[in-house]
Design a protein around this motif. Structure first.
Motif, PDB file in Angstrom:
ATOM      1  N   GLY A 370       0.679  -1.049   0.065  1.00 20.34           N
ATOM      2  CA  GLY A 370       0.116  -0.088   0.045  1.00 20.34           C
ATOM      3  C   GLY A 370       0.905   1.276   0.001  1.00 20.34           C
ATOM      4  N   LEU A 371       1.895   1.387   0.810  1.00 22.39           N
ATOM      5  CA  LEU A 371       2.703   2.369   0.875  1.00 22.39           C
ATOM      6  C   LEU A 371       3.508   2.590  -0.447  1.00 22.39           C
ATOM      7  N   LEU A 372       4.048   1.603  -1.146  1.00 23.63           N
ATOM      8  CA  LEU A 372       4.517   1.618  -2.211  1.00 23.63           C
ATOM      9  C   LEU A 372       3.765   2.215  -3.507  1.00 23.63           C
ATOM     10  N   SER A 373       2.409   1.709  -3.415  1.00 27.76           N
ATOM     11  CA  SER A 373       1.575   2.119  -4.638  1.00 27.76           C
ATOM     12  C   SER A 373       1.131   3.583  -4.159  1.00 27.76           C
ATOM     13  N   HIS A 374       1.107   4.025  -2.992  1.00 27.15           N
ATOM     14  CA  HIS A 374       0.759   5.488  -2.529  1.00 27.15           C
ATOM     15  C   HIS A 374       1.990   6.421  -3.153  1.00 27.15           C
ATOM     16  N   ILE A 375       3.190   5.882  -2.861  1.00 28.42           N
ATOM     17  CA  ILE A 375       4.328   6.863  -3.505  1.00 28.42           C
ATOM     18  C   ILE A 375       4.749   6.631  -4.804  1.00 28.42           C
ATOM     19  N   MET A 376       4.428   5.571  -5.401  1.00 29.93           N
ATOM     20  CA  MET A 376       4.770   5.233  -6.810  1.00 29.93           C
ATOM     21  C   MET A 376       4.797   6.386  -7.753  1.00 29.93           C
ATOM     22  N   ASN A 377       3.808   7.297  -7.880  1.00 31.10           N
ATOM     23  CA  ASN A 377       3.657   8.583  -8.927  1.00 31.10           C
ATOM     24  C   ASN A 377       4.767   9.348  -8.648  1.00 31.10           C
ATOM     25  N   ASP A 378       4.908   9.703  -7.183  1.00 33.86           N
ATOM     26  CA  ASP A 378       5.911  10.709  -6.702  1.00 33.86           C
ATOM     27  C   ASP A 378       7.500   9.855  -7.055  1.00 33.86           C
ATOM     28  N   LEU A 379       7.528   8.745  -7.017  1.00 34.26           N
ATOM     29  CA  LEU A 379       9.078   7.949  -7.366  1.00 34.26           C
ATOM     30  C   LEU A 379       9.149   8.329  -8.665  1.00 34.26           C
ATOM     31  N   LEU A 380       8.178   7.745  -9.552  1.00 36.03           N
ATOM     32  CA  LEU A 380       8.373   7.835 -10.904  1.00 36.03           C
ATOM     33  C   LEU A 380       8.576   9.289 -11.622  1.00 36.03           C
ATOM     34  N   ALA A 381       8.006  10.339 -10.943  1.00 36.24           N
ATOM     35  CA  ALA A 381       8.397  11.613 -11.256  1.00 36.24           C
ATOM     36  C   ALA A 381       9.653  12.067 -10.870  1.00 36.24           C
ATOM     37  N   LYS A 382      10.199  11.707 -10.085  1.00 39.30           N
ATOM     38  CA  LYS A 382      11.629  11.940  -9.381  1.00 39.30           C
ATOM     39  C   LYS A 382      12.646  11.179 -10.442  1.00 39.30           C
ATOM     40  N   TYR A 383      12.243  10.248 -10.650  1.00 40.69           N
ATOM     41  CA  TYR A 383      13.147   9.336 -11.710  1.00 40.69           C
ATOM     42  C   TYR A 383      13.319   9.832 -12.916  1.00 40.69           C
ATOM     43  N   ARG A 384      11.925  10.416 -13.599  1.00 48.45           N
ATOM     44  CA  ARG A 384      12.032  11.105 -14.732  1.00 48.45           C
ATOM     45  C   ARG A 384      12.865  12.337 -14.730  1.00 48.45           C
ATOM     46  N   SER A 385      12.810  13.029 -13.532  1.00 48.54           N
ATOM     47  CA  SER A 385      13.310  14.340 -13.581  1.00 48.54           C
ATOM     48  C   SER A 385      15.093  14.051 -13.613  1.00 48.54           C
ATOM     49  N   ALA A 386      15.479  12.946 -12.916  1.00 54.20           N
ATOM     50  CA  ALA A 386      16.751  12.640 -13.135  1.00 54.20           C
ATOM     51  C   ALA A 386      16.969  12.299 -14.509  1.00 54.20           C
ATOM     52  N   VAL A 387      16.526  11.335 -15.249  1.00 57.02           N
ATOM     53  CA  VAL A 387      16.837  11.110 -16.391  1.00 57.02           C
ATOM     54  C   VAL A 387      16.831  12.442 -17.511  1.00 57.02           C
ATOM     55  N   LYS A 388      15.837  13.215 -17.335  1.00 55.08           N
ATOM     56  CA  LYS A 388      15.639  14.500 -18.218  1.00 55.08           C
ATOM     57  C   LYS A 388      16.843  15.296 -18.016  1.00 55.08           C
ATOM     58  N   HIS A 389      17.332  15.207 -16.571  1.00 53.79           N
ATOM     59  CA  HIS A 389      18.694  16.242 -16.339  1.00 53.79           C
ATOM     60  C   HIS A 389      19.671  15.807 -16.956  1.00 53.79           C
ATOM     61  N   VAL A 390      19.948  14.449 -17.103  1.00 55.03           N
ATOM     62  CA  VAL A 390      21.335  13.648 -17.755  1.00 55.03           C
ATOM     63  C   VAL A 390      20.905  14.419 -19.160  1.00 55.03           C
ATOM     64  N   GLU A 391      19.903  14.168 -19.703  1.00 54.66           N
ATOM     65  CA  GLU A 391      19.609  14.543 -21.094  1.00 54.66           C
ATOM     66  C   GLU A 391      20.011  15.873 -21.202  1.00 54.66           C
ATOM     67  N   TYR A 392      19.618  16.895 -20.429  1.00 54.06           N
ATOM     68  CA  TYR A 392      20.147  18.409 -20.235  1.00 54.06           C
ATOM     69  C   TYR A 392      21.362  18.420 -20.239  1.00 54.06           C
ATOM     70  N   SER A 512       2.026  12.048   8.246  1.00 48.26           N
ATOM     71  CA  SER A 512       0.863  13.242   8.981  1.00 48.26           C
ATOM     72  C   SER A 512       0.021  13.820   8.022  1.00 48.26           C
ATOM     73  N   GLU A 513       0.336  13.865   6.568  1.00 47.17           N
ATOM     74  CA  GLU A 513      -0.340  14.572   5.917  1.00 47.17           C
ATOM     75  C   GLU A 513      -1.357  13.640   5.074  1.00 47.17           C
ATOM     76  N   MET A 514      -1.160  12.415   5.573  1.00 48.25           N
ATOM     77  CA  MET A 514      -2.296  11.428   4.815  1.00 48.25           C
ATOM     78  C   MET A 514      -3.801  11.828   5.351  1.00 48.25           C
ATOM     79  N   THR A 515      -4.796  11.512   4.270  1.00 52.51           N
ATOM     80  CA  THR A 515      -6.276  11.568   4.908  1.00 52.51           C
ATOM     81  C   THR A 515      -6.513  10.162   5.653  1.00 52.51           C
ATOM     82  N   ASP A 516      -7.578  10.437   6.242  1.00 49.46           N
ATOM     83  CA  ASP A 516      -8.156   9.131   6.870  1.00 49.46           C
ATOM     84  C   ASP A 516      -8.414   8.110   6.226  1.00 49.46           C
ATOM     85  N   LYS A 517      -8.854   8.207   4.779  1.00 49.74           N
ATOM     86  CA  LYS A 517      -8.994   7.381   3.806  1.00 49.74           C
ATOM     87  C   LYS A 517      -7.946   6.656   3.318  1.00 49.74           C
ATOM     88  N   GLN A 518      -6.912   7.424   3.067  1.00 50.69           N
ATOM     89  CA  GLN A 518      -5.381   6.985   2.882  1.00 50.69           C
ATOM     90  C   GLN A 518      -4.944   5.894   3.967  1.00 50.69           C
TER      91      GLN A 518
END
Length: 552
Positions: A370-392, A512-518
């Protein structure tokens, strides 16, 4: 012994001798007791009547000779109680040890389930504990503080060590395989020798090694290497794929087992295999343009000459600063494949580290997934930023204008020209002597006319060599600058220790910033877990009560 009243007349003495232990072959360590059971006719009589008849029997005739503590149900009961007491006393320490072991095991199982998570407050506290442990262990790892046993159990959590090996390989690949054409190195210093003496000490290290030993450059087909998708998913042991892999260090050298990691033959360098199959979420994040050109198939002077003739104008033969960028881009073409392969591996190391560390600090697979699924989008965004910076970074290095303020560029040019002069005049050199104060010393000299003849070349040859020397001098400066920039920015800042590093996503503040549903979706308990907790709590209560009784 039972039913002594049925013994035939005259056989009583033998039975009495057996009870008294006088017959060796029938002797027992604990001895005998004799009781008189009810007969068929007496089965409806009371216990007191049975005891009365038993006492009358053992007080009659020869049976009265038996010891009183060996006859009758009362004597048997006392004897059994004494024996049981002796056994309990003898086994008492073992019983306490076993009880303590069972209690410790039950508490460990309960601890693995974690605290109760019925409401958002309990769920938040539970996840904050996991996040705090993850943050603490990741700080230990990034500071190479491996004292905690977690780093001994799983060497793949030693992320800086793995990245140190991989970055060494990255630098080595850029130095050995980054150029498309081999420079004429006999005309000057080696590429990695500049104004820093330490940089040049290891310039030739490993030149004789088989290139098959190490390959820091991934190919586009590497994801299909080593078996089917099912094979790799069953063996890589990272994150959500497998829970059963032994994590005691690297895979054995030469092992045929499939693994996310592959140890090369020359050292402890580990290269990740089959990234798309091991972590499908990363399939569209990793850099794909990993094409490489073979090195050294064409003489570089012939190649420069051809490029110059195809692009020159009709003015004076001279260094053409419009041609140099084209030469530079072609000569450093392989940097892109090598660098994207390096940043791909870095992303995989980091992602595998996050999965493994989560598995270590969060035993509950449901919560972990559940934690991995919750943070996956953030992880992928950071990985993409690293690849884009290398390309830059690659884009900046390969753009039209060649820039440097490094003093070693001019020094290398001068050394190249001097080396070329020495080589050209070597055949006409001779040894002579000259005075140095009052001393006469031997020196190597050439005639001025011979030097002029030896260095006499056509305009085209001079221009081609000048282009080569400029390209060589700039390549060495840019190569060192490029390697340092990629490591400092893309690897370290974007993926490891920077404020926006993916490793720093999981923190107590984040929870601490998660909602009750999350919180409910990630940390809420299912029915099976609740039942297991209740059973363990009941078992622990019973064991603790038993421990109190034994300690009393």
């Amino acid at each position: 012994m039972t039913k002594p009243d049925l013994v035939e007349r005259g056989s009583e003495p033998r039975v009495i001798d057996v009870v008294n232990g006088k017959i060796e072959k029938l002797k027992l360590a604990l001895g005998y007791c004799v009781v008189r059971n009810r007969s068929k006719e007496e089965r409806d009589t009371s216990s007191s009547d049975r005891i009365t008849k038993e006492n009358e029997f053992f007080n009659s005739d020869c049976w009265s000779a038996l010891p009183r503590d060996r006859v009758g149900v009362s004597a048997l009961r006392d004897r059994l109680r004494d024996l049981l007491t002796d056994i309990v006393k003898r086994e008492f320490p073992n019983i306490k040890v076993q009880l303590n072991q069972d209690l410790a095991h039950a508490k460990k199982q309960l601890a693995m389930i974690g605290a109760e998570r019925e409401n958002p407050r309990q769920q938040r506290r539970y996840l904050e504990g996991i996040a705090a442990k993850f943050e603490e262990m990741s700080k230990f790892a990034l500071s190479t503080d491996y004292r905690d046993e977690i780093f001994e159990k799983d060497h793949r959590l030693r992320l800086p060590t793995l990245m140190g090996d991989r970055s060494d390989q990255f630098e080595d690949d850029i130095r050995k395989k980054g150029h498309t054409y081999e420079f004429h190195k006999d005309e000057g210093e080696d590429l990695d020798e500049g104004d820093d003496e330490d940089e040049g000490e290891d310039s030739d290290e490993g030149d004789d090694e088989d290139e098959d030993k190490v390959s820091g450059v991934a190919s586009e087909n590497e994801s299909d290497e080593g078996g089917s998708e099912d094979d790799i998913e069953n063996e890589n042991g990272a994150g959500p794929v497998s829970e059963n892999e032994s994590d005691n260090g690297y895979q054995a050298r030469g092992s045929n087992s499939l693994s996310l990691f592959r140890e090369t033959a020359n050292s402890s360098i580990v290269i990740l295999k089959a990234p798309a199959l091991a972590f499908p979420d990363l399939r569209h994040v990793l850099g794909q343009s990993l094409d490489m050109l073979p090195t050294g198939e064409v003489d570089i002077l012939k190649w420069i000459k051809g490029q110059y003739l195809e692009s020159r104008g009709y003015g004076l033969p001279a260094i053409d600063y419009r041609i140099l960028p084209m030469l530079w881009q072609k000569q450093s073409h392989n940097w892109k494949g090598i660098t994207l392969s390096f940043i791909n591996d870095t992303i995989l190391y980091v992602h595998d580290f996050i999965c493994r560390l989560l598995r270590a600090v969060c035993p509950d697979s449901k919560v972990r997934e559940g934690l991995l699924s919750h943070i996956m989008n953030d992880l992928l965004a950071k990985y993409r930023s690293a690849v884009k910076h290398v390309e830059y970074i690659l884009k900046v290095e390969h753009r039209g204008i060649l820039l440097t303020k490094n003093q070693s560029y001019g020094a290398t040019l001068n050394e190249m020209r001097y080396a070329r002069l020495v080589k050209a005049t070597n055949a006409s050199a001779f040894t002579t002597t000259r005075m140095n104060g009052q001393d006469c010393i031997s020196v190597k000299a050439i005639e001025v006319s011979a030097a002029a003849l030896a260095t006499s070349k056509s305009n085209l040859e001079n221009v081609v060599e000048e282009h080569h020397d400029v390209l060589y001098a700039y390549y060495g400066v840019a190569m060192r600058r490029f390697v340092d920039t990629v490591m400092a920015q893309a690897m370290d800042d974007y993926l490891l220790t920077g404020e926006n590093s993916p490793i720093k996503i999981i923190t107590p503040v984040f929870v601490s910033e998660m909602t009750d549903k999350q919180l409910e979706d990630i940390a809420g308990e299912d029915i099976v877990t609740k039942r297991e907790r209740q059973a363990l709590m009941g078992k622990i209560a019973a064991l603790e009560h038993g421990k109190e009784v034994l300690d009393a």
